[in-house]
Design a protein around this motif. Sequence first.
Motif, mmCIF file in Angstrom:
data_model
loop_
_atom_site.group_PDB
_atom_site.id
_atom_site.type_symbol
_atom_site.label_atom_id
_atom_site.label_comp_id
_atom_site.label_asym_id
_atom_site.label_seq_id
_atom_site.Cartn_x
_atom_site.Cartn_y
_atom_site.Cartn_z
ATOM 1 N N ALA A 90 -26.883 16.335 24.500
ATOM 2 C CA ALA A 90 -27.773 15.186 24.686
ATOM 3 C C ALA A 90 -27.061 13.986 25.302
ATOM 4 C CB ALA A 90 -28.402 14.798 23.354
ATOM 5 N N LYS A 91 -25.849 13.704 24.843
ATOM 6 C CA LYS A 91 -25.136 12.532 25.343
ATOM 7 C C LYS A 91 -24.822 12.673 26.831
ATOM 8 C CE LYS A 91 -20.960 9.762 24.628
ATOM 9 N NZ LYS A 91 -19.683 9.625 23.874
ATOM 10 N N LEU A 92 -24.335 13.859 27.208
ATOM 11 C CA LEU A 92 -23.999 14.088 28.623
ATOM 12 C C LEU A 92 -25.259 14.126 29.484
ATOM 13 C CD1 LEU A 92 -21.188 16.792 28.299
ATOM 14 C CD2 LEU A 92 -20.920 14.361 28.821
ATOM 15 N N LEU A 93 -26.323 14.721 28.952
ATOM 16 C CA LEU A 93 -27.571 14.762 29.707
ATOM 17 C C LEU A 93 -28.099 13.353 29.953
ATOM 18 C CD1 LEU A 93 -29.833 16.395 31.000
ATOM 19 C CD2 LEU A 93 -30.910 16.582 28.742
ATOM 20 N N LYS A 94 -27.937 12.493 28.976
ATOM 21 C CA LYS A 94 -28.366 11.106 29.132
ATOM 22 C C LYS A 94 -27.580 10.423 30.244
ATOM 23 C CE LYS A 94 -29.088 6.850 26.482
ATOM 24 N NZ LYS A 94 -28.949 6.198 25.149
ATOM 25 N N GLU A 95 -26.270 10.704 30.318
ATOM 26 C CA GLU A 95 -25.455 10.143 31.394
ATOM 27 C C GLU A 95 -25.914 10.656 32.756
ATOM 28 O OE1 GLU A 95 -21.109 9.776 31.026
ATOM 29 O OE2 GLU A 95 -21.321 10.685 29.042
ATOM 30 N N VAL A 96 -26.206 11.951 32.808
ATOM 31 C CA VAL A 96 -26.675 12.556 34.060
ATOM 32 C C VAL A 96 -27.973 11.894 34.518
ATOM 33 C CG1 VAL A 96 -27.637 14.661 35.085
ATOM 34 C CG2 VAL A 96 -25.545 14.788 33.713
ATOM 35 N N LEU A 97 -28.914 11.746 33.611
ATOM 36 C CA LEU A 97 -30.212 11.158 33.959
ATOM 37 C C LEU A 97 -30.087 9.682 34.324
ATOM 38 C CD1 LEU A 97 -32.460 12.844 31.245
ATOM 39 C CD2 LEU A 97 -32.338 13.400 33.681
ATOM 40 N N ARG A 98 -29.155 8.983 33.675
ATOM 41 C CA ARG A 98 -28.970 7.562 33.980
ATOM 42 C C ARG A 98 -28.609 7.363 35.447
ATOM 43 N NH1 ARG A 98 -24.619 4.493 34.469
ATOM 44 N NH2 ARG A 98 -23.251 6.135 33.678
ATOM 45 N N ILE A 99 -27.743 8.226 35.958
ATOM 46 C CA ILE A 99 -27.361 8.139 37.366
ATOM 47 C C ILE A 99 -28.367 8.877 38.243
ATOM 48 C CG2 ILE A 99 -25.616 8.808 39.061
ATOM 49 C CD1 ILE A 99 -23.498 8.450 36.929
ATOM 50 N N GLY A 100 -28.862 10.006 37.742
ATOM 51 C CA GLY A 100 -29.662 10.891 38.572
ATOM 52 C C GLY A 100 -31.073 10.419 38.842
ATOM 53 N N TRP A 101 -31.730 9.764 37.846
ATOM 54 C CA TRP A 101 -33.142 9.447 38.075
ATOM 55 C C TRP A 101 -33.343 8.417 39.182
ATOM 56 C CZ3 TRP A 101 -35.836 4.952 37.844
ATOM 57 C CH2 TRP A 101 -35.317 3.889 37.099
ATOM 58 N N PRO A 102 -32.487 7.388 39.306
ATOM 59 C CA PRO A 102 -32.705 6.479 40.445
ATOM 60 C C PRO A 102 -32.456 7.173 41.788
ATOM 61 C CG PRO A 102 -31.347 5.420 38.759
ATOM 62 C CD PRO A 102 -31.409 6.877 38.421
ATOM 63 N N ILE A 103 -31.435 8.061 41.840
ATOM 64 C CA ILE A 103 -31.167 8.793 43.080
ATOM 65 C C ILE A 103 -32.350 9.682 43.423
ATOM 66 C CG2 ILE A 103 -29.690 10.544 44.154
ATOM 67 C CD1 ILE A 103 -27.360 9.448 42.518
ATOM 68 N N SER A 104 -32.890 10.338 42.402
ATOM 69 C CA SER A 104 -34.030 11.225 42.609
ATOM 70 C C SER A 104 -35.254 10.448 43.065
ATOM 71 C CB SER A 104 -34.347 11.981 41.311
ATOM 72 O OG SER A 104 -35.432 12.851 41.487
ATOM 73 N N VAL A 105 -35.538 9.336 42.407
ATOM 74 C CA VAL A 105 -36.687 8.510 42.795
ATOM 75 C C VAL A 105 -36.505 7.983 44.216
ATOM 76 C CG1 VAL A 105 -37.900 6.338 42.325
ATOM 77 C CG2 VAL A 105 -37.309 7.875 40.444
ATOM 78 N N ASN A 106 -35.289 7.544 44.503
ATOM 79 C CA ASN A 106 -34.989 7.032 45.836
ATOM 80 C C ASN A 106 -35.175 8.120 46.891
ATOM 81 O OD1 ASN A 106 -34.024 4.910 47.564
ATOM 82 N ND2 ASN A 106 -32.094 6.003 47.703
ATOM 83 N N GLY A 107 -34.597 9.298 46.610
ATOM 84 C CA GLY A 107 -34.719 10.408 47.545
ATOM 85 C C GLY A 107 -36.157 10.871 47.700
ATOM 86 N N ALA A 108 -36.872 10.937 46.565
ATOM 87 C CA ALA A 108 -38.275 11.351 46.610
ATOM 88 C C ALA A 108 -39.099 10.354 47.403
ATOM 89 C CB ALA A 108 -38.827 11.492 45.194
ATOM 90 N N SER A 109 -38.828 9.068 47.193
ATOM 91 C CA SER A 109 -39.564 8.037 47.907
ATOM 92 C C SER A 109 -39.337 8.153 49.410
ATOM 93 C CB SER A 109 -39.132 6.648 47.418
ATOM 94 O OG SER A 109 -39.797 5.643 48.134
ATOM 95 N N TRP A 110 -38.082 8.343 49.798
ATOM 96 C CA TRP A 110 -37.787 8.474 51.228
ATOM 97 C C TRP A 110 -38.479 9.701 51.810
ATOM 98 C CZ3 TRP A 110 -35.632 12.172 54.392
ATOM 99 C CH2 TRP A 110 -35.380 11.770 55.708
ATOM 100 N N THR A 111 -38.366 10.832 51.105
ATOM 101 C CA THR A 111 -38.940 12.063 51.636
ATOM 102 C C THR A 111 -40.452 11.996 51.698
ATOM 103 O OG1 THR A 111 -37.080 13.258 50.650
ATOM 104 C CG2 THR A 111 -38.910 14.569 51.439
ATOM 105 N N PHE A 112 -41.073 11.452 50.653
ATOM 106 C CA PHE A 112 -42.528 11.336 50.681
ATOM 107 C C PHE A 112 -42.980 10.326 51.737
ATOM 108 C CE2 PHE A 112 -42.468 13.298 46.381
ATOM 109 C CZ PHE A 112 -43.377 14.315 46.645
ATOM 110 N N SER A 113 -42.179 9.299 51.961
ATOM 111 C CA SER A 113 -42.525 8.367 53.040
ATOM 112 C C SER A 113 -42.481 9.088 54.386
ATOM 113 C CB SER A 113 -41.581 7.158 53.043
ATOM 114 O OG SER A 113 -40.273 7.508 53.483
ATOM 115 N N GLN A 114 -41.520 10.003 54.535
ATOM 116 C CA GLN A 114 -41.455 10.791 55.768
ATOM 117 C C GLN A 114 -42.637 11.749 55.870
ATOM 118 O OE1 GLN A 114 -39.027 10.228 58.265
ATOM 119 N NE2 GLN A 114 -38.863 8.480 56.899
ATOM 120 N N VAL A 115 -43.060 12.288 54.721
ATOM 121 C CA VAL A 115 -44.244 13.156 54.724
ATOM 122 C C VAL A 115 -45.475 12.364 55.174
ATOM 123 C CG1 VAL A 115 -45.832 14.469 53.263
ATOM 124 C CG2 VAL A 115 -43.364 14.767 52.993
#
Length: 463
Positions: free
Chosen positions: A228-253
């Motif tokens: 749980a602790k490591l997963l929380k660290e992963v999500l802390r960094i990963g969710w903004p990158i994912s949202v950012n990447g998703a936003s860019w890709t969907f904007s391209q769509v």
Amino acid sequence: MAPQSTPKIWSLTWPIMIEMMLQFMLGTADTLMVSRISDDAVAVVGISNMFFNAVIILFSLITSGAGILIAQKLGAGKPDEARKIGIMSVSITAMLGMIVSALLIYGTPFFAEALHVPDNLRELSHTYMSIVGGGMMITALNLSMSTAVRNTGNTRSPMYIALGMNALHVVLNYAFIFGAFGFPEWGLKGVAISTVISRAVAFCFQQHLFRHAFGVPVLLREFCRFHAKLLKEVLRIGWPISVNGASWTFSQVVIFSMIASMGEQPLAARTYMNTMESFAFTFGWSLALAAQIQIAHLYGAKKLRQAYYGAYRALGFGVVVVLANTGILLLFRSFIISTFTKDPWIIDMAVSLLWLNLALQPGKMLNMALGQSLGAVGDSRTVMKYSLPSMWLIAVGVSYVLAVPLHWGLYGIYVGMISDEYIRGLLCYFRWRSHRKKHLFAEAFREPAAVRSSDNSSGVVPL
């Protein structure tokens, strides 16, 4: 355990660059072979692959954060934690992949309608999207495993797997499209089948590579463990990158949907441009990814000055190379375009748009180098805050106003995209500079000269 030695930027970059170039060649081979079917088939592949890129971004919720943390943990001398993070990322993306595959197998008519695919292309899009989309679980596993391995510093092995996958894909494309070697002539359906088979073969090698990436071989039962602790660290960094990447890709769509509403010719022209632009920024993107790995290692090892200046070094090299690549495209522009299509309107439009790449590519490099560097030190949330308004107000909003009401067409689309890249890139630049004065790197620049000299006070990161 002592921190792992920091990998050199060039040793990280060249395998990633070759792997990216192979992916570019794969896309080029796809486009070239599909163009022998029809320009309509090219348009279907273009908009479908843009949609698949948006889907793949979902997996980066885990893989991107996991990759950065693996590099940081290894730099800090914590290989056990790096191993646990890598295993968790594979388990979670596999589950996401199964869900996505099921949705894409049965939901392609809905997605085609949402993307405004022209009516005469619906049947082709359903065939291609359902087959390739059905293999998304394999894509998810390949992505998570290769990301984990690459962030350990081993960028060569994923490159070799990519080489084999691309070679197999080209051979199968030729066989399935044209009915060679005794195979049936399947056309676009053959391209989709070829894509899934080549990715499945790559997975066989990828899982073996991942299993041995962290020293002691990974056991099957380890994939059932979550921390749980490591997963929380992963999500802390990963969710903004994912949202950012998703936003860019969907904007391209959305932008692709705008172009699709203009007709088959503009959609095919933009698809061909995507292929050529991939050549222009392939090295720059490879350098940005390598810089992210190196900066994450350096940051984890507390070598803060080297981490800070490493971003600028990657940016400088990258701008020079993407401009040189764009120059090559312009030099051979007529020959390159005419290789893909004989349609005079598409050829004239693509040649004109290539000149705009002289402005577009340096902006992309600025954005890529500093955006990846900020992600490497855990500041992905700020990048997301900067990027979302720009993507939707500038890349989408300005593109729409110029392209549709003002009738600039594809030229308006490019003006919007260029403006967006520079705005996001400059915001990332000022954020990176602020870390030297006030935030993450301030301590390193306040240290006495004697201390700084022990941590490479010049800030030069070895090639």
